[in-house]
Design a protein around this motif. Sequence first.
Motif: not given
Length: 243
Positions: A38-41, A72-84, A93-95
């Motif tokens: 997440v926040g992979s840069g 890569v999936v274009r998304a933000v950490a606060e709304a990850l488009p994946f299931s449980l 990493v540093l994000t």
Amino acid sequence: MTRYDEIGVGYALGRRTDPRWLAPVLDALGDAASVLDVGSGTGSYEPPGRRVVAVEPSAEMVRQRPPGAAPVVRAVAEALPFSLSVFEAGLAVLTVHHWGDWRRGLDELRRVSRRQVVLAYDTALHNDFWLVREYVPEVAALELSRPSAPEIADYLGASSVRVLPVPWDFTDGVFPAHWRRPEAYLDPAVRRACSALAQTPPATVERGIARLRTDLASGRWHEEHADLLSLTEWDAGFRLIVR
């Protein structure tokens, strides 16, 4: 447009994977076969030989990812488009300090992964860095507005927190990477690779760098910081947090 669409140009040139940090990251991931970064840069610390999916909101950062990097999936950490619990491990990493709502982002990381590995930093120790303390003190306010590694570890309920010192010849140009090589900060490309400097008013940074240039020419910096010149690594506050 995300923040890194503006400040991330040329990022991959200054922020190169250092194996001395990659090794503990891989160790922390354990035997996880599937990893969400997440926040992979540009993907600097994505583990090889595993199924990795990257999440990155910035088109500029995605553009700089090397051939063969994880999808890569274009998304933000606060709304990850994946299931449980779909991933065995979640990596950040540093994000976290760039997330709009870091607690919600960590909640999401916990929701979609069974193990969490977060590389963050102690903002107080960052602010004790000589470049902040003596030359660009305006950076301190920005750093103190960001979540600090102890806060992140506490919120996650971490099982371990490992110190990651910065070697004197570190190849990943994080903000304090050149703690023993002050001349590096005279290079605008080096400064652009440091988000703390890139997000500080340019005139403020230029004033500080001008003072640094003068102190390097006079020998004052080396006199004041002679204790650093014999060190091979320094603790700038980076912490590898595992839950």
